[in-house]
Design an enzyme around this catalytic site. Structure first.
Site, PDB file in Angstrom:
ATOM      1  N   ASP A 281       0.915  -1.163  -0.038  1.00 51.35           N
ATOM      2  CA  ASP A 281      -0.092   0.155  -0.101  1.00 51.35           C
ATOM      3  C   ASP A 281       0.765   1.387   0.144  1.00 51.35           C
ATOM      4  OD1 ASP A 281       0.827  -0.754   2.504  1.00 51.35           O
ATOM      5  OD2 ASP A 281      -0.759   0.394   3.424  1.00 51.35           O
TER       6      ASP A 281
ATOM      7  N   GLU B 257      -0.096  -1.097   5.888  1.00 51.92           N
ATOM      8  CA  GLU B 257       0.964  -0.756   6.704  1.00 51.92           C
ATOM      9  C   GLU B 257       0.879   0.599   6.990  1.00 51.92           C
ATOM     10  OE1 GLU B 257       4.998   0.870   7.717  1.00 51.92           O
ATOM     11  OE2 GLU B 257       3.823   1.258   6.159  1.00 51.92           O
TER      12      GLU B 257
END
Length: 437
Positions: free
Chosen positions: A79, A145
């Site tokens: 991400d 994350e």
């Protein structure tokens, strides 16, 4: 091992790694929106012949290369943060660009380049017959994350029952080997007041004024020294042997910090005394600090004590669904972690780097001068999935990844092709060196 062959094989994959990274960049994928990026990474693992590939219920991609007994993992989150103000970009952040040295685009340094190098590092192990019955390599392509560092690994460890012998974080290290980071936590302070008409404020109890006192004490906690003459000793005290048994590693990581990051209020109107005020505090923790010690530190501030039961100090919780709609709640606590210099994982990674590229940081023409002046063994300023891998679960973790920490979350983000190659080569050599010790 034939280190020359490892280097050459990694160099031969530069074009493939560059193409793969550019394709990942073209797929937007902020936290909880990573599905298409995960599918693209899965395709690359299938193409390169990973032995087993699975996507867990949270949406993390786990690719296994080899069938040995010991499990060694390489982690990278797929991400990215958003692009921010588009006017600050000199190029399309999702199309990116490519030169002989660089690859530009959102996610190139933070941290899809690390995923690319890890996947191709495993391929090099297979190509050169470095895999054996001693170890299996796991490459994890993890989610969320940026929203909640470490959440993905808490799920992998606790729900997936996956526990590697050690993990290499492929977050960007600017040519260095990083053995730790400060932790962080997200604290909330709520203050109650009593509302009244703004024309007669003495009839009420203004929560904003109370919070103003508390914020002044928070500021002192961050800025003060540790001198006996002050009633609020600053966070710098944790660098002293007197206050912290882990003072040596605290000095390596740097002192903790605290700052107000958000403020909220409640009031019947703009013509009334505020009956509630809340703030979010960003707390960075050094070695020797825990969530309990940090919360208690706020609770013991003179102003918090003064207002007694009108003040509540707590920690935030993260419960956003992943792209698979799975909700896995966790406290917003991201522990400090540091692996010793003499640990087998540290010495093995240092040896792999020495055998392949020497004992100094390496870089491209545009980065080498700044890099070589810094120590090879160092630390991150920001936070990583290591907060859960080692911080919560005690699994040894160390960092080595392509790109630069300064590129993270910045406009005009880029990485360097030579970094992709070097990291893939070092990853390929590491498991064999470790297993020989």
């Amino acid at each position: 091992m034939d280190f020359n062959s490892i280097r050459k094989t990694a160099e031969n994959y530069q074009k493939d790694m560059t193409q793969f990274l550019r394709e990942l960049v073209r797929i937007p994928g902020e936290s909880a929106e990573e599905k298409n990026k995960i599918e693209r990474a899965k395709q690359e693992m299938e193409k390169l012949g990973f032995n087993k590939i699975e996507i867990d219920p949270m949406g993390n991609l786990l690719g296994y290369m080899g069938e040995g007994e010991r499990l060694i993992a390489f982690d990278g989150h797929i991400d990215t943060v958003g692009i921010g103000e588009i006017e600050n970009w000199e190029f399309d952040p999702y199309e990116g660009y490519e030169t002989d040295e660089e690859i530009g685009g959102r996610g190139t340094s933070d941290q899809e380049g690390g995923i690319v190098s890890a996947i191709y590092g495993a391929k090099i192990m297979k190509d050169l017959a470095l895999l054996n019955d001693k170890y299996t390599v796991l490459v994890t392509v993890t989610v969320q994350e940026e929203d909640c560092d470490g959440l993905c690994w808490q799920y992998i460890i606790k729900e997936g029952n996956v526990r590697p012998e050690f993990v290499v974080s492929t977050e960007p290290t600017d040519g260095g080997i990083y053995r730790g980071q400060r932790g962080r936590m997200e604290i909330r302070v709520d203050v109650k007041g009593i509302s009244c008409h703004g024309s007669a404020p003495e009839r009420g109890d203004n929560a904003i004024y109370k919070m103003a006192d508390i914020l002044q004490d928070v500021r002192k906690l961050n800025n003060n020294g540790a001198d006996e003459s002050t009633s609020i000793r600053g966070l710098v005290k944790m660098l002293a042997k007197k206050y912290n048994p882990e003072w040596k590693e605290a000095r390596f990581l740097g002192k903790g910090t605290i700052t107000a990051s958000q403020i909220f209020y409640s009031s019947p109107s703009r013509c009334a005394v505020a009956d509630g005020c809340s703030v979010s505090l960003d707390r960075r923790m050094t070695a020797g600090e825990t969530w309990e010690s940090c919360l208690e530190e706020i609770r013991q501030l003179p102003s918090v004590q003064k207002y007694g039961e009108d003040v509540t100090v707590s920690m935030y919780e993260y419960d956003r669904p992943s792209y698979t709609d799975l909700v896995y709640p966790i406290e917003c606590y991201f522990p400090t972690w540091v692996i010793p210099e003499e640990h087998q994982v540290t010495t093995s990674l240092m040896q792999a780097h020495k055998e392949l590229y020497g004992e100094e940081r390496k870089g491209s023409k545009g980065t080498i001068e700044l890099r070589k002046s810094r120590p090879l063994l160092d630390k991150w300023t920001f936070s990583t999935n290591g907060v859960t891998i080692m911080g919560r679960n005690g699994i040894p973790c160390i960092g080595f990844g392509p790109g630069a920490e300064a590129q993270a979350h910045a406009p005009n983000e880029k990485t360097w092709k030579e970094d992709l190659v070097r990291c893939a080569a070092v990853y390929a050599a590491l498991p064999t060196i470790y297993c020989q010790k």
